[in-house]
Design a protein around this motif. Structure first.
Motif, PDB file in Angstrom:
ATOM      1  N   GLY A 195       0.845  -1.266   0.046  1.00 28.25           N
ATOM      2  CA  GLY A 195       0.068  -0.162  -0.125  1.00 28.25           C
ATOM      3  C   GLY A 195       0.806   1.308  -0.029  1.00 28.25           C
ATOM      4  N   ALA A 196       0.205   2.318  -0.354  1.00 26.60           N
ATOM      5  CA  ALA A 196       1.037   3.727  -0.864  1.00 26.60           C
ATOM      6  C   ALA A 196       1.629   4.018   0.606  1.00 26.60           C
ATOM      7  N   GLU A 197       0.698   4.033   1.689  1.00 25.86           N
ATOM      8  CA  GLU A 197       1.417   4.706   2.973  1.00 25.86           C
ATOM      9  C   GLU A 197       2.611   3.971   3.394  1.00 25.86           C
ATOM     10  N   LYS A 198       2.593   2.632   3.446  1.00 27.81           N
ATOM     11  CA  LYS A 198       3.710   1.942   3.819  1.00 27.81           C
ATOM     12  C   LYS A 198       4.808   1.983   3.239  1.00 27.81           C
ATOM     13  N   MET A 199       4.676   2.075   1.929  1.00 29.69           N
ATOM     14  CA  MET A 199       5.846   2.459   0.777  1.00 29.69           C
ATOM     15  C   MET A 199       6.323   3.707   1.346  1.00 29.69           C
ATOM     16  N   ARG A 200       5.431   4.540   1.561  1.00 31.71           N
ATOM     17  CA  ARG A 200       6.113   6.040   1.937  1.00 31.71           C
ATOM     18  C   ARG A 200       7.096   5.637   3.019  1.00 31.71           C
ATOM     19  N   ARG A 201       6.517   4.863   4.098  1.00 37.83           N
ATOM     20  CA  ARG A 201       7.343   4.752   5.479  1.00 37.83           C
ATOM     21  C   ARG A 201       8.721   3.922   5.054  1.00 37.83           C
ATOM     22  N   HIS A 202       8.529   3.021   4.106  1.00 37.21           N
ATOM     23  CA  HIS A 202       9.719   2.252   3.520  1.00 37.21           C
ATOM     24  C   HIS A 202      10.749   3.360   2.959  1.00 37.21           C
ATOM     25  N   TRP A 203      10.022   4.314   2.256  1.00 36.86           N
ATOM     26  CA  TRP A 203      11.095   5.316   1.656  1.00 36.86           C
ATOM     27  C   TRP A 203      11.669   6.284   2.324  1.00 36.86           C
ATOM     28  N   ARG A 204      10.904   6.413   3.591  1.00 34.73           N
ATOM     29  CA  ARG A 204      11.379   7.492   4.666  1.00 34.73           C
ATOM     30  C   ARG A 204      12.715   6.666   5.348  1.00 34.73           C
ATOM     31  N   GLU A 205      12.363   5.492   5.750  1.00 36.92           N
ATOM     32  CA  GLU A 205      13.570   4.553   6.173  1.00 36.92           C
ATOM     33  C   GLU A 205      14.719   4.869   5.411  1.00 36.92           C
ATOM     34  N   ILE A 206      14.531   4.532   4.025  1.00 36.29           N
ATOM     35  CA  ILE A 206      15.776   4.358   3.269  1.00 36.29           C
ATOM     36  C   ILE A 206      16.446   5.825   3.120  1.00 36.29           C
ATOM     37  N   ILE A 207      15.712   7.270   3.222  1.00 39.39           N
ATOM     38  CA  ILE A 207      16.198   8.416   3.102  1.00 39.39           C
ATOM     39  C   ILE A 207      16.782   8.563   4.327  1.00 39.39           C
ATOM     40  N   ALA A 208      16.506   8.230   5.371  1.00 36.22           N
ATOM     41  CA  ALA A 208      17.104   8.619   6.720  1.00 36.22           C
ATOM     42  C   ALA A 208      18.142   7.722   6.828  1.00 36.22           C
ATOM     43  N   ARG A 209      18.296   6.496   6.382  1.00 43.31           N
ATOM     44  CA  ARG A 209      19.574   5.570   6.611  1.00 43.31           C
ATOM     45  C   ARG A 209      20.483   6.244   5.594  1.00 43.31           C
ATOM     46  N   TRP A 210      20.370   6.333   4.395  1.00 46.70           N
ATOM     47  CA  TRP A 210      21.441   6.634   3.391  1.00 46.70           C
ATOM     48  C   TRP A 210      21.413   7.969   2.537  1.00 46.70           C
ATOM     49  N   GLY A 211      20.341   8.713   2.995  1.00 51.50           N
ATOM     50  CA  GLY A 211      20.485  10.121   2.045  1.00 51.50           C
ATOM     51  C   GLY A 211      21.514  10.919   2.306  1.00 51.50           C
ATOM     52  N   ALA A 212      22.175  10.796   3.663  1.00 53.16           N
ATOM     53  CA  ALA A 212      23.497  11.531   3.794  1.00 53.16           C
ATOM     54  C   ALA A 212      24.629  11.057   2.929  1.00 53.16           C
ATOM     55  N   TRP A 213      24.560   9.799   2.550  1.00 54.67           N
ATOM     56  CA  TRP A 213      25.788   9.218   1.610  1.00 54.67           C
ATOM     57  C   TRP A 213      25.381   9.988   0.194  1.00 54.67           C
ATOM     58  N   PRO A 214      26.403  10.074  -0.689  1.00 52.18           N
ATOM     59  CA  PRO A 214      26.359  10.536  -2.094  1.00 52.18           C
ATOM     60  C   PRO A 214      25.579   9.720  -3.007  1.00 52.18           C
ATOM     61  N   VAL A 215      24.228   9.554  -2.717  1.00 51.97           N
ATOM     62  CA  VAL A 215      23.578   8.438  -3.609  1.00 51.97           C
ATOM     63  C   VAL A 215      22.465   9.051  -4.717  1.00 51.97           C
ATOM     64  N   VAL A 216      22.134   7.967  -5.122  1.00 47.94           N
ATOM     65  CA  VAL A 216      21.160   8.519  -6.200  1.00 47.94           C
ATOM     66  C   VAL A 216      19.807   7.579  -6.040  1.00 47.94           C
ATOM     67  N   TRP A 217      18.311   8.136  -6.035  1.00 41.65           N
ATOM     68  CA  TRP A 217      17.477   7.240  -5.721  1.00 41.65           C
ATOM     69  C   TRP A 217      16.834   6.968  -6.981  1.00 41.65           C
ATOM     70  N   CYS A 218      16.403   5.609  -6.972  1.00 45.01           N
ATOM     71  CA  CYS A 218      15.612   4.737  -8.037  1.00 45.01           C
ATOM     72  C   CYS A 218      14.243   4.442  -7.380  1.00 45.01           C
ATOM     73  N   ALA A 219      13.161   5.264  -7.449  1.00 45.51           N
ATOM     74  CA  ALA A 219      12.080   4.948  -6.679  1.00 45.51           C
ATOM     75  C   ALA A 219      11.621   3.458  -6.793  1.00 45.51           C
ATOM     76  N   ALA A 220      11.710   2.802  -8.057  1.00 50.67           N
ATOM     77  CA  ALA A 220      11.280   1.711  -8.231  1.00 50.67           C
ATOM     78  C   ALA A 220      11.682   0.906  -9.424  1.00 50.67           C
ATOM     79  N   GLY A 221      11.663  -0.437  -9.318  1.00 50.70           N
ATOM     80  CA  GLY A 221      12.381  -1.114 -10.510  1.00 50.70           C
ATOM     81  C   GLY A 221      11.082  -1.676 -11.383  1.00 50.70           C
ATOM     82  N   GLU A 222      11.242  -1.624 -12.476  1.00 57.36           N
ATOM     83  CA  GLU A 222      10.307  -1.970 -13.507  1.00 57.36           C
ATOM     84  C   GLU A 222       8.648  -1.362 -12.882  1.00 57.36           C
ATOM     85  N   THR A 223       8.601  -0.084 -12.860  1.00 56.22           N
ATOM     86  CA  THR A 223       7.869   0.419 -11.841  1.00 56.22           C
ATOM     87  C   THR A 223       6.284   0.314 -12.304  1.00 56.22           C
TER      88      THR A 223
END
Length: 617
Positions: free
Chosen positions: A290-318
């Motif tokens: 569901g969209a709300e939990k996917m936002r939680r998933h993405w917030r966790e990713i951003i919190a964990r790794w956003g300070a590193w010099p990363v690039v975001w790819c929202a989804a695979g075979e979207t």
């Protein structure tokens, strides 16, 4: 608790190797056990006095200001301990830390839950000086999480990691290419490790081996999925890491144990100068979470790794539905709409402004309802497609609006066991045809055996749809010749002003057009304007880019003579043959164009595809 204020658990969790930025000062240390890791922490604190420090751990105490120092663009950590019990962590508790930079910029950085009562925030900045922060928690009564203050001092970076020295990846001013934050051009040469966070690629040995190999070959991006994988259903044992899965099996909450284990892999990539291009999930997981939990998933990713010099790819075979879905049309429509909204959420949540795209079934633009949410167009150009189709998609990406860099994020996987099995020849054809036709922003390589992490004697196995893509072990796939050939191509391009190249599709043709082209490359080809090479119906004709009439780069699929046009009239050019297999450069004597600005060039004697470089004197 020891003299440095860390518990035994924290000492045991310290990294086994010092970050790369420290290696240059202190040597390549390997800390083999908890005692050595503790001594390594003391060494790092000593090095801080010399302004050589990387991610640090600070224990914040109520009512005091914690201070820490880091180098420009290098992440630093600040730790928090909750003073109250929070049921349902982290779903009901949101902790942000607001950083105020010396230039007045304010960044709201999401923190993440480590488990128990422990929280952290990671932060990085290129701006030197003292950065002040204050924590803000939805539970304002928790004095361990809310209202704490401190400072981070950022000093100039000392080291050779280009991601810290030049800054994270951005879009260049021409909107066609990539660059570092300081303006240094960045040529994207990616590798595909979709399942590189699973325990099948063992930590640290396997992971380090593959990363070091890719870095040595000039790769600078790794495309890697954060736990919600392709080619498997949810909670398939093949998707677990050392701590299990990112979500509990009923999707009740995120599991910090998974992300704690994944942290060290993402950090290691960045410390090796490899940009983690983090794919949040394969597209078909969205209807399950569901969209709300996917936002939680993405917030966790951003919190964990956003300070590193990363690039975001929202989804695979979207937009691709699950292989066995009985509602594929509805799933496709839902995924396109909801992933577009989630990309907007990523932009809004990420305080560091990392680039965002999505991995598509064909083009990222077509995977969303609003292409303006994308920073660049990632394409999937076809494992079994001939070179002209790769070039055609590339050319469409160049021509369509809004303008953005276009790369092939999934092309022909070397050793993929389709009919016939793909070889290095197909890999480099796809590389050169797409790269030249899209303006030379970059390309992602893939090797069958690495993306799904086949182990020796333990291949990945079939996907839910029944496909089994092959059994090549990852460490054999690492040595396939295609990766070395693309490495040589990058080295060749690095000596050229590639960031100024634009496609020039009508500036080269066969010198003897009446000669029949390769039938294999023409299968299913459209007539006329559908071709992305030179004008006419011959889809195997040369692919060309350059800078006006002063530089021309031509990729030629066959050992045949070509005619290059739109050059300067009666002008001298330096001519170089580049062998895309061996990497050999073969300069020739200067050549002179005709009065009509045309030049005939014969192929080199090696008998396979070739690259031609013309530079005006």
């Amino acid at each position: 608790m020891n003299a440095c204020g860390l518990t035994g658990k924290e000492v045991a969790s310290l990294p086994e190797t010092l970050p790369r930025g420290v290696h240059g000062f202190a040597g390549a240390f390997r800390l083999k056990n908890a005692e050595e890791r503790f001594n390594g922490l003391l060494l790092r604190r000593y090095l801080a006095a010399w302004l050589v420090i990387l991610p640090a751990c600070v224990r914040c105490c109520v009512g005091t200001a914690a201070e820490v120092r880091t180098q420009a663009n290098v992440p630093v950590e600040v730790s928090f301990t909750a003073q109250r019990s929070h049921a349902g962590l982290p779903n009901e508790v949101v902790l942000d830390v607001v950083f105020n930079e010396p230039d007045g910029t304010t960044r709201r950085v999401p923190a993440f839950w480590l488990g128990g009562s422990d929280w952290k925030v990671r932060y990085a900045s290129a701006t030197p000086g003292v950065h002040r922060w204050r924590s803000e928690c939805v539970d304002q009564q928790d004095a361990g999480l809310h209202g704490l203050t401190g400072t981070v001092e950022v000093v100039p970076y000392v080291g050779d990691n280009p991601l810290f020295k030049h800054g994270p990846v951005r879009i260049a001013a021409d909107r066609r290419h990539f660059m570092h934050a300081d303006g240094t051009p960045f040529f994207w040469l990616g590798d595909t490790w979709w399942m590189g966070l699973t325990k099948r690629l063992e930590w640290p040995g396997d992971f380090h081996t593959l990363a070091v190999d890719r870095r040595a070959k000039g790769f600078n991006v790794v495309q890697i999925v954060s736990g919600l994988y392709p080619d498997m259903p949810a909670f398939d044992v093949r998707g677990a890491n050392e701590a299990g899965f990112p979500w509990e099996t009923n999707y009740a909450r995120l599991r910090p144990e998974y992300f704690n284990a994944a942290d060290r892999r993402i950090a290691y990539l960045a410390e090796q100068g490899l940009v983690p291009c983090i794919v949040g999930a394969w597209g078909y997981h969205l209807p399950w979470l569901g969209a709300e939990k996917m936002r939680r998933h993405w917030r966790e990713i951003i919190a964990r790794w956003g300070a590193w010099p990363v690039v975001w790819c929202a989804a695979g075979e979207t937009t691709m539905p699950f292989y066995l879905s009985s509602t594929k049309a509805a799933d496709t429509e839902r995924q396109q709409c909801e992933w577009t909204d989630i990309i907007r959420f990523i932009h809004a949540t990420d305080p560091f402004g990392r680039l965002v795209t999505c991995h598509p079934s064909q083009t990222a633009r077509a995977s969303v309802t609003d292409p303006s949410v994308l920073d660049f167009d990632m394409q999937q150009t076809g494992h079994g497609s001939p070179a002209w189709k790769h070039a055609l998609l590339a050319r469409q990406g160049w021509e369509v609006k809004p303008v953005m860099p276009t790369i092939s994020g999934e092309a022909r996987y070397e050793a993929l066991e389709i009919r016939p099995t793909l070889t290095a020849r197909e890999v480099r054809e796809a590389f050169w045809a797409h790269l030249i036709s899209s303006g030379c922003a970059g390309h992602t390589y893939g090797a069958n055996g690495i993306w799904q992490v086949n182990r020796r004697g333990q291949p990945y196995g079939p996907s839910p749809g029944g496909n089994n893509w092959g059994t090549t072990p990852w460490d054999d796939a690492m040595r396939l010749p295609g990766s070395e050939q693309l490495s040589r191509a990058r080295g060749f391009l690095a000596a050229l002003p590639w960031s100024q190249f634009v496609p020039q599709p009508d500036s080269a043709a066969w010198a003897e057009p009446e000669k029949a082209p390769s039938a294999g490359d023409l299968s299913g080809a459209p007539k006329g304007a559908a071709r992305a090479g030179a004008s006419g119906d011959d889809t195997s004709a040369p692919y060309t880019c350059g800078i006006g009439d002063r530089l021309r780069l031509v990729y030629v699929l066959e050992p045949r003579a070509v005619s290059v046009c739109a050059l300067r009239s009666s002008a001298r050019y330096r001519l170089t043959h580049f062998d895309p297999v061996t990497g050999q450069r073969a300069p020739t004597a200067p050549v002179t164009t005709g009065a009509n600005g045309q030049l005939r060039v014969e192929p080199p004697p090696h008998g396979h595809d070739w690259v031609l470089l013309l530079e005006a004197e």
